[in-house]
Design a protein around this motif. Structure first.
Motif, PDB file in Angstrom:
ATOM      1  N   LYS A  73       2.091   7.109  -1.786  1.00 32.75           N
ATOM      2  CA  LYS A  73       2.985   6.048  -1.333  1.00 32.75           C
ATOM      3  C   LYS A  73       4.434   6.464  -1.576  1.00 32.75           C
ATOM      4  O   LYS A  73       4.702   7.443  -2.273  1.00 32.75           O
ATOM      5  CB  LYS A  73       2.693   4.737  -2.071  1.00 32.75           C
TER       6      LYS A  73
ATOM      7  N   ASN B  55       4.057   5.526   8.589  1.00 33.80           N
ATOM      8  CA  ASN B  55       4.418   5.013   7.265  1.00 33.80           C
ATOM      9  C   ASN B  55       5.128   6.046   6.399  1.00 33.80           C
ATOM     10  O   ASN B  55       5.328   5.810   5.213  1.00 33.80           O
ATOM     11  CB  ASN B  55       3.170   4.491   6.542  1.00 33.80           C
TER      12      ASN B  55
ATOM     13  N   SER C  23       0.818  -1.217   0.000  1.00 37.62           N
ATOM     14  CA  SER C  23       0.000   0.000   0.000  1.00 37.62           C
ATOM     15  C   SER C  23       0.845   1.257   0.000  1.00 37.62           C
ATOM     16  O   SER C  23       0.450   2.290  -0.549  1.00 37.62           O
ATOM     17  CB  SER C  23      -0.922   0.015   1.224  1.00 37.62           C
ATOM     18  N   TYR C  24       2.036   1.177   0.616  1.00 39.02           N
ATOM     19  CA  TYR C  24       2.875   2.370   0.748  1.00 39.02           C
ATOM     20  C   TYR C  24       4.251   2.199   0.097  1.00 39.02           C
ATOM     21  O   TYR C  24       5.105   3.066   0.243  1.00 39.02           O
ATOM     22  CB  TYR C  24       3.053   2.722   2.231  1.00 39.02           C
TER      23      TYR C  24
END
Length: 382
Positions: free
Chosen positions: A294, A372, A220-221
């Motif tokens: 991201k 993140n 996702s990142y």
């Protein structure tokens, strides 16, 4: 009878000639051209400016579209390369359209390298070029030399930053985007040091630590060997550096806030940019407007004047210092406050607007927090 045959033959020859002429007219280029103007259209007439503001990684050029020559100019800029007669299929800028002067910022250059550059302009007739200029980038005497280390089969580079004196904080190019804690500006003198060419990657983190301290990077990142490590706290950084020093016998640490800003500004090669290496953030940073929410592989944007990548955007980078207010006095190798509750982070991240990716922007958080978009970059004293 002979006269009738002769007359018939003459008529047929005339008809054939008329048909031939008609076909030639049908296949000819219309004299007015595709834009409805009169005369013959050709590529634009362009001139190339002299190259100025040359550093080890950047330069400024530009040119002027003197005439469109019957076709509207839809793209103009400069193109450059290490071979003569570069074209837009090589490195190039896009600096508007139509006639007139334009200025182009050339980035991502290698130190001590000869380059060829020329202005170009595109119209429906093709690409017109200005005269070719050449220039040689600086050798990087103010830094830029690298030292390579290898740990458990993974190599990483550290860039030398020659010491010097600079103005730290909200200098003029930061304009109205600066926050109160970026003031007062103050003079700082630093000794020589090394700083990571790239943010610490996921590959390097695992080579040193073998596992993640908490949440692992995810698709996702951004996940991959050459993606920056994230979900990293300041405390995690200290554990990583302790193990790295044990494995290498070196003395790595986090950069101080002053060392970080000086390197982000390009050290003694600084071009005085708002972001690290450019006034155009899209050239040097992954941030909110272009990141697709991201991280991205390190080193995929242009470097700054010292050949250092991603000091604007991608992930925030922890610094060694406690967060505190600036003072106006002259400082030499400042270490920040002696205590505090928050540690400094710098550089902005993929989830930030441009304002937060400036070289003087300051951010901070508790040393045990992981997000993140929190990562790190190494420093090393020669």
């Amino acid at each position: 009878m002979k006269k009738s045959i002769r007359l018939f033959t003459t008529v047929m020859v005339c008809m054939a000639m008329a048909l031939c002429v008609s076909c030639k007219k049908d296949n000819a280029e219309p004299s007015g051209g595709g834009n409805g103007g009169g005369g013959t259209q050709t590529v634009a007439t362009v001139t190339t400016d002299e190259v100025t503001d040359i550093t080890c990684a950047t330069a400024v050029c530009g040119g002027e579209v003197k005439s469109e020559n019957g076709w509207a100019v839809t793209e103009r800029g400069v193109c450059w390369g290490v071979e003569p007669n570069p074209t837009p299929s090589d490195n190039h800028t896009v600096d508007g359209e139509g006639v007139g002067k334009f200025i182009s910022e050339i980035t991502g250059l290698e130190p001590d390298t000869k380059y060829y550059v020329r202005a170009y302009a595109k119209n429906a007739a093709g690409t017109g070029f200005g005269e070719q200029k050449s220039f040689t980038t600086q050798s990087g005497g103010g830094g830029g030399q690298t030292q390579t280390f290898t740990v458990n089969g993974v190599s990483f580079e550290m860039v030398r930053v020659d010491g010097g004196t600079f103005t730290m904080g909200a200098t003029q190019e930061q304009g109205g985007d600066a926050y109160d804690d970026e003031f007062p500006t103050h003079s700082v003198t630093l000794s020589d040091y090394y700083i990571g060419k790239f943010e610490v990657t996921q590959e390097l983190w695992l080579a040193v630590m073998g596992s993640w301290p908490g949440t692992a990077p995810s698709g996702s990142y951004g996940v991959g060997d050459d993606y920056p490590a994230y979900y990293i706290s300041w405390d995690d950084c200290q554990d990583f550096i302790t193990e790295l020093n044990r494995l290498t016998g070196a003395n790595f640490r986090l950069p101080t806030e002053a060392e970080w800003e000086y390197a982000a500004r390009g050290g003694s090669e600084s071009g005085g940019y708002k972001y690290s290496g450019s006034n155009s953030i899209n050239d040097v940073a992954w941030y909110y407007d272009n990141s697709d929410c991201k991280t991205h592989s390190v080193g995929t944007k242009s470097p700054n004047e010292l050949g250092i990548y991603d000091m604007s955007g991608n992930v925030y980078e922890w610094c060694q210092d406690w967060y505190g207010s600036y003072s106006s006095g002259l400082q030499t190798n400042p270490q920040g406050p002696s205590s505090g509750s928050d540690r400094v982070l710098r550089g902005g991240c993929w989830n930030n607007y441009a304002r937060y990716c400036r070289v003087s922007y300051r951010y901070y958080n508790y040393p045990f927090y992981r997000f993140n978009f929190y990562g790190l970059r190494l420093a090393l004293v020669p």
